[in-house]
Design an enzyme around this catalytic site. Structure first.
Site: not given
Length: 140
Positions: A42-43, A49, A51, A70, A77, A121
């Protein structure tokens, strides 16, 4: 007089530093758990991941009173990863703009590049951030 908030000066030494993480796609990671019937990564999980990889770059470079949150994603994607694929996610700190940390992020699964883009971030004071959160509403 207004002053621009800044990341700690010693963080500038982290520019160019990178981190790589790997993740095996599990059933819980698939789009089927996000309202889509496809058995692919999933996007939202892939973005998370990226992050995590960005946070790995920072490591212990922050003062104990600071944390990062974040702020933005500008990533594509680009290809599906299926159950059992090992996805390798890479983040590199490219610049610091005030309190904003800008990372190039990418991911591949051995067949294709599955993510490419940028993640931003922000460095925040942990105590101040938490103190501004609304109180949790308990279920009745």
């Amino acid at each position: 007089m207004t002053t621009q908030a800044q990341a700690p000066q010693d963080m500038h030494a982290l520019i160019g530093r990178s981190a790589t993480i790997t993740h095996v796609v599990k059933e819980a990671d698939t789009a089927a758990n996000w309202g889509n019937e496809l058995p692919v990564l999933a996007t939202p999980v892939l973005l998370w991941l990226s992050e995590i990889a960005a946070m790995e770059v920072i490591g212990s470079g922050l003062s104990p009173r600071d944390m990062t949150v974040g702020l933005a994603h500008d990533s594509a994607h680009q290809a599906p990863s299926v159950l059992g694929d090992t996805v390798t996610v890479h983040a590199e700190l490219r610049s610091i703009e005030g309190k904003k940390l800008v990372f190039n992020v990418s991911a591949s699964d051995g067949r294709a590049t599955v993510l490419a883009g940028r993640h931003t971030r922000a460095v925040v004071d942990k105590e101040r951030f938490v103190s501004r959160l609304p109180a949790s509403k308990s279920a009745h």
